[in-house]
Motif scaffolding. Structure first.
Motif, mmCIF file in Angstrom:
data_model
loop_
_atom_site.group_PDB
_atom_site.id
_atom_site.type_symbol
_atom_site.label_atom_id
_atom_site.label_comp_id
_atom_site.label_asym_id
_atom_site.label_seq_id
_atom_site.Cartn_x
_atom_site.Cartn_y
_atom_site.Cartn_z
ATOM 1 N N ALA A 2 0.821 -1.216 0.000
ATOM 2 C CA ALA A 2 0.000 0.000 0.000
ATOM 3 C C ALA A 2 0.852 1.263 0.000
ATOM 4 O O ALA A 2 0.460 2.287 -0.566
ATOM 5 N N ASP A 3 2.019 1.202 0.623
ATOM 6 C CA ASP A 3 2.867 2.387 0.745
ATOM 7 C C ASP A 3 3.714 2.664 -0.494
ATOM 8 O O ASP A 3 4.006 3.828 -0.790
ATOM 9 N N ILE A 4 4.136 1.613 -1.230
ATOM 10 C CA ILE A 4 5.142 1.858 -2.276
ATOM 11 C C ILE A 4 4.731 1.474 -3.690
ATOM 12 O O ILE A 4 5.338 1.938 -4.656
ATOM 13 N N ALA A 5 3.704 0.643 -3.866
ATOM 14 C CA ALA A 5 3.420 0.063 -5.192
ATOM 15 C C ALA A 5 2.762 1.064 -6.143
ATOM 16 O O ALA A 5 1.966 1.909 -5.737
ATOM 17 N N ASP A 6 3.117 0.941 -7.420
ATOM 18 C CA ASP A 6 2.357 1.568 -8.498
ATOM 19 C C ASP A 6 1.349 0.560 -9.048
ATOM 20 O O ASP A 6 0.179 0.872 -9.233
ATOM 21 N N ARG A 7 1.845 -0.648 -9.312
ATOM 22 C CA ARG A 7 0.979 -1.748 -9.744
ATOM 23 C C ARG A 7 1.241 -2.973 -8.882
ATOM 24 O O ARG A 7 2.292 -3.103 -8.260
ATOM 25 N N VAL A 8 0.253 -3.893 -8.857
ATOM 26 C CA VAL A 8 0.318 -5.075 -8.000
ATOM 27 C C VAL A 8 -0.030 -6.317 -8.799
ATOM 28 O O VAL A 8 -0.975 -6.303 -9.609
ATOM 29 N N ILE A 9 0.742 -7.381 -8.573
ATOM 30 C CA ILE A 9 0.429 -8.709 -9.108
ATOM 31 C C ILE A 9 0.224 -9.633 -7.919
ATOM 32 O O ILE A 9 1.041 -9.657 -6.996
ATOM 33 N N VAL A 10 -0.850 -10.396 -7.921
ATOM 34 C CA VAL A 10 -1.127 -11.365 -6.853
ATOM 35 C C VAL A 10 -0.961 -12.768 -7.429
ATOM 36 O O VAL A 10 -1.575 -13.102 -8.447
ATOM 37 N N MET A 11 -0.108 -13.578 -6.768
ATOM 38 C CA MET A 11 0.153 -14.937 -7.246
ATOM 39 C C MET A 11 -0.311 -15.972 -6.231
ATOM 40 O O MET A 11 -0.201 -15.775 -5.019
ATOM 41 N N GLN A 12 -0.828 -17.069 -6.767
ATOM 42 C CA GLN A 12 -1.254 -18.200 -5.946
ATOM 43 C C GLN A 12 -0.914 -19.483 -6.690
ATOM 44 O O GLN A 12 -1.275 -19.636 -7.861
ATOM 45 N N ALA A 13 -0.196 -20.381 -6.022
ATOM 46 C CA ALA A 13 0.141 -21.692 -6.584
ATOM 47 C C ALA A 13 0.730 -21.591 -7.991
ATOM 48 O O ALA A 13 0.389 -22.371 -8.882
ATOM 49 N N GLY A 14 1.607 -20.615 -8.192
ATOM 50 C CA GLY A 14 2.326 -20.496 -9.455
ATOM 51 C C GLY A 14 1.619 -19.732 -10.550
ATOM 52 O O GLY A 14 2.151 -19.604 -11.655
ATOM 53 N N LYS A 15 0.432 -19.202 -10.277
ATOM 54 C CA LYS A 15 -0.324 -18.470 -11.301
ATOM 55 C C LYS A 15 -0.687 -17.072 -10.817
ATOM 56 O O LYS A 15 -0.863 -16.844 -9.621
ATOM 57 N N ILE A 16 -0.793 -16.140 -11.761
ATOM 58 C CA ILE A 16 -1.282 -14.799 -11.446
ATOM 59 C C ILE A 16 -2.811 -14.854 -11.384
ATOM 60 O O ILE A 16 -3.459 -15.227 -12.355
ATOM 61 N N VAL A 17 -3.361 -14.507 -10.219
ATOM 62 C CA VAL A 17 -4.814 -14.562 -10.055
ATOM 63 C C VAL A 17 -5.452 -13.184 -10.124
ATOM 64 O O VAL A 17 -6.668 -13.067 -10.312
ATOM 65 N N GLU A 18 -4.632 -12.128 -9.950
ATOM 66 C CA GLU A 18 -5.169 -10.776 -10.043
ATOM 67 C C GLU A 18 -4.014 -9.800 -10.254
ATOM 68 O O GLU A 18 -2.907 -10.002 -9.749
ATOM 69 N N SER A 19 -4.268 -8.756 -11.024
ATOM 70 C CA SER A 19 -3.260 -7.719 -11.240
ATOM 71 C C SER A 19 -3.957 -6.409 -11.576
ATOM 72 O O SER A 19 -5.106 -6.397 -12.034
ATOM 73 N N GLY A 20 -3.251 -5.308 -11.335
ATOM 74 C CA GLY A 20 -3.826 -4.005 -11.656
ATOM 75 C C GLY A 20 -3.155 -2.892 -10.889
ATOM 76 O O GLY A 20 -2.149 -3.105 -10.195
#
Length: 556
Positions: A218-236
């Protein structure tokens, strides 16, 4: 404009692994001057993704599909010689644990100089001067003296700054930071995050920041990728992902983050509580002094007062949090209480008996009543012993029959939420959270009155951390345990502690109910710790969203 493009990257795991791919069909880009955060639990594949970029994959893990384009070249197609020219110069990496990443036998300055030497840059004198300049740039006081020090002589925050200096030595286009602040206290963490932000802006670097701490994101990101079990499940974009998460896994990660708002509430003062009942533990004027030679045959002894006149009381069924930065003395207090360290002076009264003065059989008997859970369950559990031995050897040493001890071990595993089949497995066969559960089970083997948890969740993912905190809270209620919870994370203290003791430089600077100390601190030091907690604006934004939602619903 993208300076790095990962396209459909898939990494295969060895045949006997728990899944087929370390990461599967992963795609993302990084722009110049951008901070991209990759979040997820251990095993999600976030570190594997960047290790592939750097050509640092472990043995048996192989790229089987996809590309990693940088400067018009597919990094995955390069041999080791070509990668060596890119590592450090164009793409640099900061690792999670600087003490293991730095060479313990080399002085800090020489390790920075080695970066220039490996790439054939600068003369010897210029390398030395530039190393000192870099140490100054990353905010290390007395850089000349620090350059002559060995890694073990520096604090955790200083070692991490040295790693950053090494990573920035050749002004790379991309900086990869793999959990660089996980084990640091909040103030040091805030300094490191600000340093990375300043350097990002100064050098226009692209930064890939790997973390499981949503507050840091929350403090430093411009964009975020969320990974679960080797896959990207959400990004933005950061606010899109954190404030309006779409995937259930992202929602679960965010829900698991400890909140300051959850500080245990209390209506009675600590003084009133003391008048109502007798404490189970009284710590009075506890002091611990260390001395060491400054070097040489005639070197003067250096005296360090790690703990100075510490006093507090603990009541049955209560959890006291001891909080502070690294070097504040909080862990030394815990170790003195269980006599892993002998106090220099003072008393530790356990139901009126001063265990600080005990020795021999009397001390051995007292240790059954006060047990400890350590920070790193992997290093505190014997790697060559199966779980049955780990859980029973203490009981057997005190004369418990083996059949009884095994039955007790099975009960303990059930108590901490593990299957009895765990008895026949070694520590390395478990996840970090499972190993910590084993450490908790071992601490409960003697049915102690008091459990001391020393940074017991600091190295765990937020979701696993939440599970362990919930387990400790449940055990406290079911077994009427008293607990001393040592932590540098005030969010965790808010989650589990009834009262809080704040330490600085070996002394107590503030104490009181958790709800009072964490929401209306008196000491400037406590306020500085609270101000350094990451993600506070994000937590406030979430709070405001909930308030607005409640207002809308009440008007319907």
């Amino acid at each position: 404009m993208s300076i790095l493009s990962i396209n459909n990257l898939t990494l295969a795991l060895p045949v006997n692994a728990d899944r087929k791919h370390a990461i599967e069909d992963v795609s993302f880009t990084l722009d110049a001057g951008e901070i991209l955060c990759i979040v997820g639990e251990s095993g999600s594949g976030k570190s594997m993704s960047v290790n592939a970029i750097m050509g640092l994959l472990p043995e048996g893990v192989l790229p089987v599909a996809g590309t990693a384009q940088f400067d018009g070249v597919d990094l995955l197609s390069l041999d080791e010689t070509a990668l060596l020219k890119i590592r450090g110069k164009s793409i640099s990496m900061i690792f999670q644990e600087p003490l293991s990443a730095l060479n313990p036998l080399m002085r800090v300055g020489a390790q920075i100089e080695e970066v220039f030497e490996a790439h054939g840059v600068l003369s010897r004198a210029q390398r030395t001067a530039r190393a000192i300049e870099l140490l100054s740039d990353v905010g290390i006081p007395e850089p000349l003296m620090t350059s002559r020090a060995y890694p073990f002589q520096l604090s955790g925050g200083q070692r991490q700054r040295v790693m950053i200096a090494m990573a920035l030595a050749l002004e790379p286009k991309i900086l990869i930071a793999d959990e660089p602040t996980t084990a640091l206290d909040v103030t040091t963490q805030a300094q490191i995050l600000q340093l990375i932000e300043d350097l990002r802006q100064k050098h226009k670097m692209g930064v890939i920041f790997i973390t499981h701490d949503i507050g840091v994101v929350a403090d430093i990101a411009d964009r975020v990728i969320v990974m679960q079990a080797g896959k990207i499940v959400e990004s933005g974009e950061r606010d899109e992902v954190l404030l309006h998460p779409q995937h259930p896994y992202t929602q679960a990660l965010i829900a698991a983050v400890p909140r300051m708002a959850s500080a245990v509430s209390g209506t009675e003062s600590a003084e009133t509580e003391q008048m109502k009942r007798e404490p189970i533990l009284e710590v009075r004027q506890l002091c611990k002094t260390f001395s060491s030679s400054s070097g040489g045959i005639f070197g003067k002894k250096r005296i360090v007062k790690a703990v100075q006149d510490v006093e507090f009381s603990l009541y049955a069924g209560e959890t006291i949090g001891i909080v502070g930065e690294s070097g504040s003395g909080k862990s030394s207090v815990g170790r003195c209480l269980v006599r892993l360290l002998d106090p220099t002076s003072g008393s530790v009264l356990l139901n009126g008996v001063d265990i600080a003065s005990l020795s021999g059989e009397a001390l051995r008997a007292s240790r059954r009543r006060m047990q400890m859970i350590f920070q790193d369950p992997y290093s505190s559990l014997n790697p060559r012993a199966r779980v049955d031995r780990i859980l029973t050897e203490g009981l057997l040493a005190y004369g418990t029959p083996r059949a009884t001890a095994i039955a007790k071990a099975k009960q303990l595993l059930n108590l901490v939420g593990l299957d009895e089949s765990a008895l026949n497995r070694f520590p390395h066969e478990f996840s970090g959270g499972q190993r910590q559960r084993i450490g908790i089970a071992r601490a409960l083997a003697f049915e102690p009155d008091i459990v001391i948890a020393d940074e017991a969740v600091s190295a765990l993912d937020v979701s696993v951390q939440a599970q362990v905190l919930e387990l400790l809270g449940d055990l406290k209620k079911r077994l009427n345990l008293s607990m001393i919870f040592i932590t540098h994370d005030l969010r965790v203290a808010a989650q589990i502690c009834d009262r809080v003791v704040v330490m600085q430089n070996g002394t107590i600077v503030e104490t009181g109910l958790a709800s009072e100390v964490l929401h209306a601190p008196v000491s400037p030091y406590t306020r500085s710790l609270l101000d350094a907690i990451p993600g506070q604006l994000y937590e406030q934004a979430l709070h405001d969203m909930k308030q607005n939602r409640n207002i809308r619903e009440s008007n319907i």
